[in-house]
Design a protein around this motif. Structure first.
Motif, PDB file in Angstrom:
ATOM      1  N   VAL A 178       0.793  -1.030   0.086  1.00 24.60           N
ATOM      2  CA  VAL A 178      -0.001  -0.121  -0.083  1.00 24.60           C
ATOM      3  C   VAL A 178       1.028   1.322   0.069  1.00 24.60           C
ATOM      4  CG1 VAL A 178      -1.803   1.295   1.368  1.00 24.60           C
ATOM      5  CG2 VAL A 178      -2.047  -1.157   1.233  1.00 24.60           C
ATOM      6  N   PHE A 179       1.900   1.244   0.935  1.00 26.41           N
ATOM      7  CA  PHE A 179       3.010   2.199   0.811  1.00 26.41           C
ATOM      8  C   PHE A 179       3.508   2.523  -0.523  1.00 26.41           C
ATOM      9  CE2 PHE A 179       7.465   3.408   0.999  1.00 26.41           C
ATOM     10  CZ  PHE A 179       7.265   4.951   1.358  1.00 26.41           C
ATOM     11  N   ALA A 180       4.010   1.462  -1.385  1.00 27.95           N
ATOM     12  CA  ALA A 180       4.695   1.570  -2.449  1.00 27.95           C
ATOM     13  C   ALA A 180       3.512   2.355  -3.649  1.00 27.95           C
ATOM     14  CB  ALA A 180       4.903   0.197  -3.225  1.00 27.95           C
ATOM     15  N   VAL A 181       2.265   1.830  -3.600  1.00 31.39           N
ATOM     16  CA  VAL A 181       1.256   2.555  -4.308  1.00 31.39           C
ATOM     17  C   VAL A 181       1.082   4.117  -4.088  1.00 31.39           C
ATOM     18  CG1 VAL A 181      -1.153   2.460  -5.162  1.00 31.39           C
ATOM     19  CG2 VAL A 181       0.081   0.555  -5.025  1.00 31.39           C
ATOM     20  N   LEU A 182       0.802   4.315  -2.708  1.00 31.73           N
ATOM     21  CA  LEU A 182       0.487   5.936  -2.285  1.00 31.73           C
ATOM     22  C   LEU A 182       1.607   6.534  -2.630  1.00 31.73           C
ATOM     23  CD1 LEU A 182      -1.379   4.979   0.836  1.00 31.73           C
ATOM     24  CD2 LEU A 182      -2.337   5.855  -1.142  1.00 31.73           C
ATOM     25  N   ASP A 183       2.892   6.221  -2.654  1.00 34.48           N
ATOM     26  CA  ASP A 183       4.120   6.948  -2.630  1.00 34.48           C
ATOM     27  C   ASP A 183       4.185   7.352  -4.134  1.00 34.48           C
ATOM     28  OD1 ASP A 183       6.428   7.985  -1.668  1.00 34.48           O
ATOM     29  OD2 ASP A 183       7.660   6.599  -2.771  1.00 34.48           O
ATOM     30  N   LYS A 184       3.558   6.678  -5.054  1.00 36.42           N
ATOM     31  CA  LYS A 184       3.759   6.878  -6.400  1.00 36.42           C
ATOM     32  C   LYS A 184       2.513   7.627  -7.036  1.00 36.42           C
ATOM     33  CE  LYS A 184       6.613   2.865  -7.597  1.00 36.42           C
ATOM     34  NZ  LYS A 184       6.924   1.681  -8.240  1.00 36.42           N
ATOM     35  N   LEU A 185       1.652   8.199  -6.114  1.00 42.84           N
ATOM     36  CA  LEU A 185       0.416   8.605  -6.342  1.00 42.84           C
ATOM     37  C   LEU A 185       0.803  10.232  -6.999  1.00 42.84           C
ATOM     38  CD1 LEU A 185      -2.818   8.570  -6.421  1.00 42.84           C
ATOM     39  CD2 LEU A 185      -2.715   9.496  -4.277  1.00 42.84           C
ATOM     40  N   ASP A 186       0.197  10.398  -8.045  1.00 39.73           N
ATOM     41  CA  ASP A 186       0.268  11.661  -8.643  1.00 39.73           C
ATOM     42  C   ASP A 186      -0.361  12.794  -7.856  1.00 39.73           C
ATOM     43  OD1 ASP A 186       1.020  13.990 -10.303  1.00 39.73           O
ATOM     44  OD2 ASP A 186       0.376  12.910 -12.132  1.00 39.73           O
ATOM     45  N   ASP A 187       0.407  13.842  -7.550  1.00 40.43           N
ATOM     46  CA  ASP A 187       0.022  14.848  -6.297  1.00 40.43           C
ATOM     47  C   ASP A 187      -0.906  15.950  -7.347  1.00 40.43           C
ATOM     48  OD1 ASP A 187       1.244  14.011  -4.328  1.00 40.43           O
ATOM     49  OD2 ASP A 187       2.859  15.011  -4.867  1.00 40.43           O
ATOM     50  N   ARG A 188      -0.495  15.886  -8.725  1.00 36.80           N
ATOM     51  CA  ARG A 188      -1.630  16.668  -9.533  1.00 36.80           C
ATOM     52  C   ARG A 188      -3.023  16.325  -9.592  1.00 36.80           C
ATOM     53  NH1 ARG A 188       1.955  16.232 -14.997  1.00 36.80           N
ATOM     54  NH2 ARG A 188       1.511  14.190 -14.416  1.00 36.80           N
TER      55      ARG A 188
END
Length: 290
Positions: A178-188
């Motif tokens: 879950v951390f790996a997915v959330l860490d790559k989430l596009d802030d835009r």
């Protein structure tokens, strides 16, 4: 001309991939497909005088419908489901905080999360026996603050003890994907949601959570599979009153020499896990990535 060149390129690519896939295919067939095929065949045999008799019968599978074994199967998947849900409820906020809030000490905290995995599974199970025992930390704390005046005995050798231990043991396997997915989430995407008038809570439910579902499904899968097949923790912390299917399978192969029935139990467990795994993967792929 272009079509011929493209076809030649595709054939060349396929021919170059085949040598790379051959060792993996041989490894998969030798150490996974072949043992399962052998187990499937043996599950239709019988054991007579501690010897396997190669005769076709459905007795081992009809035996699973008996109330004793049916209750063990139901208990196993119920405990695995509860462990997975609790791991998700505890692990998702931790993974979210690490990925979206914590910056400076992220590596240190991740190290603390992974650190228990460096310790033996057996040692961690024994540690929970010390924590939950009548002279353990839980009882010492409750008596210290005056909640109880004598040790509480139902902490140990119950489903509660098994669930608590399994959540602790497998929690890192949920947090990390879950951390790996959330860490790559596009802030835009979150910025666009905010620009459109969405509150932080609405942005989480409509943007962050749906996009993190692949990580959630993977984490649930990594927790549910070992929890359903767990053997050591139920034996140590659950005792004879909390039998799970892993313990029964071990008994069939190691104590009573019922290899045929043990094979049927193992295949039943694998089939149930496969159904759950396909469902979780479908949720992660279809809903999370559409």
């Amino acid at each position: 001309m272009a079509q011929e060149a493209a076809g030649k390129l595709m054939r060349t690519g396929r021919s170059s991939i085949v040598p790379l896939l051959t060792p993996a295919t041989a490894w998969f067939g030798l150490f996974f497909a072949l043992p399962i095929a052998a187990m499937l065949v043996v599950s239709f045999w019988v054991v007579a005088n501690y010897q396997l008799v190669p005769t076709f019968t459905l007795t081992n599978y009809t035996k699973l419908a008996q109330p004793l074994y049916l209750s063990i199967i139901v208990r196993t998947f119920a405990i695995a489901t509860i462990v997975t849900i609790l791991a998700a409820l505890v692990g998702y906020p931790v993974a979210y905080y690490l990925a979206r809030r914590l910056k400076r000490l992220r590596v240190f905290v991740l190290t603390l999360i992974v650190l228990p995995l460096w310790t033996s599974y057996l040692v961690r199970s024994f540690a929970w026996m010390l924590v939950l025992g009548t002279s353990g930390a839980f009882n010492w704390f409750l008596q210290g603050i005056g909640v109880t005046d004598q040790p509480v005995r139902w902490f140990l050798y119950t489903e509660f003890a098994v669930i608590i231990a399994l959540v602790h043991i497998y929690l890192p396997f949920f947090i990390l994907p879950v951390f790996a997915v959330l860490d790559k989430l596009d802030d835009r995407l979150l910025e666009a949601s905010s620009d459109l008038g969405a509150s932080p809570w609405t942005s989480f439910w409509t943007v962050t959570l749906p996009l993190s579902r692949p990580g959630i499904s993977t984490g649930c899968l990594l927790v549910f599979i070992p929890a359903a097949g767990s053997y050591v923790s139920p034996e140590l912390l659950g005792g004879p009153s909390v039998l799970m299917i892993g313990s029964v399978i071990a008994q069939q192969f190691g104590l009573v020499f019922e290899y045929a029935f043990g094979s049927a139990l193992a295949l039943t467990l694998m089939t149930g896990i496969l159904i759950v795994a396909l469902g979780l993967l479908r949720i992660g792929k279809v809903q999370g990535l559409k």
